[in-house]
Design an enzyme around this catalytic site. Sequence first.
Site, PDB file in Angstrom:
ATOM      1  N   GLU A 297      11.878  44.931  -2.499  1.00 44.99           N
ATOM      2  CA  GLU A 297      11.480  45.475  -1.876  1.00 44.99           C
ATOM      3  C   GLU A 297       9.885  44.697  -1.988  1.00 44.99           C
ATOM      4  OE1 GLU A 297       9.758  49.275  -0.864  1.00 44.99           O
ATOM      5  OE2 GLU A 297      12.011  48.570  -1.223  1.00 44.99           O
ATOM      6  N   GLU A 327       2.782  45.559   5.257  1.00 44.21           N
ATOM      7  CA  GLU A 327       3.554  44.499   4.874  1.00 44.21           C
ATOM      8  C   GLU A 327       4.321  43.842   6.215  1.00 44.21           C
ATOM      9  OE1 GLU A 327       3.683  46.782   1.261  1.00 44.21           O
ATOM     10  OE2 GLU A 327       5.976  47.349   2.512  1.00 44.21           O
ATOM     11  N   ASP A 480       8.047  52.731  -3.249  1.00 42.57           N
ATOM     12  CA  ASP A 480       9.024  53.050  -4.193  1.00 42.57           C
ATOM     13  C   ASP A 480      10.381  53.985  -4.726  1.00 42.57           C
ATOM     14  OD1 ASP A 480       8.057  50.310  -5.072  1.00 42.57           O
ATOM     15  OD2 ASP A 480       6.552  51.555  -6.282  1.00 42.57           O
TER      16      ASP A 480
END
Length: 495
Positions: A297, A327, A480
Amino acid sequence: MALWRGSAYAGFLALAVGCVFLLEPQLPGSALRSLWSSLQLGPAPAPPGPGSPEGRLAAAWDALIVRPARRWRRVAVGVNACVDVVLSGVKLLQALGLNPGNGKDHTELHSRNDLKEAFIHFMGKGAAAERVFSDKETFHIIAQIASEFPGAQHYVGGNAALIGQKFAANSDLKVLLCGPVGPKLHELLDDNVFVPPESLQEVDEFHLILEYQAGEEWGQLKAPHANRFIFSHDLSNGAMNMLEVFVSSLEEFQPDLVVLSGLHMMEGQSKEFQRKRLLEVMTSISDIPTGIPVHLELASMTNRELMSSIVHQVFSAVTSLGLNEQELLFLSQSASGPHSSLSSWTGVPDVGVVSDILFWILKEHGKSESRASDLTRIHFHTLAYHILATVDGHWANQLAAVAAGARVAGTQACATETIDTRRVSLKAPREFMTSRLAAGSRVMLNPNEPVVEWHREGVSFHFTPVLVCKDPVRTVGLGDAISAEGLFYSEVHPH
């Protein structure tokens, strides 16, 4: 009088059409829209509840989301964990005596003014960001003010702990969490999460989560989207202190899925430390028995050299990746990938551009006949949509996995058990190109069939919109939860 009669007539017909909507909800939408438009009364309103695009999409998801044939039984998660202190960013900055001004990005925060400028910079974009605060004393003063602030909330924090907590909601799963777990975090964790004694420490690591709402104003600043700015001075997670404890715990625990996170926390460390630690990460991953998938992750980063090292050293050792739009673009910029000249996203990230970068990652760094790599899966999430990209032949149940990830984004943000169609809206593009570099196809979104699938040179893409919460209760940990839910419904083919 004639004008009045015309208005009354139109009003009567509008009322009649409204009655048709209520009494004959099964009448084709096209017929109702045709009747409405023939009256020249403007666009037809969406029928309320289940008939709305949001209602149809949620119902279609529910039909698609089925558990995989082969399920995970034991999931090991490490190595970053902390206590999140969540509060209003604007109110904290005001409590610190700071006034609104100009925004400026800082790769590292050294002072209260750096904090203010970085917060303003990202709030103005409505973008999530995470930064290291270098001054220990100043950070602890700010953290104390934040922790005691009226309305401040304490939650499980850190990608590993959040993913572990999400998995633990499934009572038939056993979850191991390795990370720096202090007394407050241990108290907040689900009873179903096992923490090895070596992971327990006397003091918690605190991360401060400054939230803002869509349309929230501070001086001249106005946030286009709800989001959050995270900062910390975190020694245990920054050094990935629990990595060795994590790997040594796996032999006894015997997981069938390993989730690793926290590499981004090394940004505050020296280049030499980062180089040495990444080698140790690689050694640790290679110690995990063959056949056990490892999901990495990612999280917000600013150090291009560190990101490039992760791409070139770590990607081939992991099976799966989870990441968001910030990201993804930073990754492409750091490793000279496609569309790397793009400085930032404007609005909803272009699906074709995202698809090109995902394809490049799997083609350049993923599993192939000519490359010794384990990487076969990427779960990409942004506010308006998700894409699950997989190398053919390695994963099953992708329709359910991507739909489940998107569904949990809508329920967790709104803090509801199921999708409440009155509180969410469909913000995904209604049509898009599947690629900007190759001969992509044009897709028209259909809420009745919300997962769109396309293929490109041995890579399958599964796209689904997100039902975005209009008034989110909490934005922290959404990525998450999305990754955990997507993994929970994924099935890896044994090799």
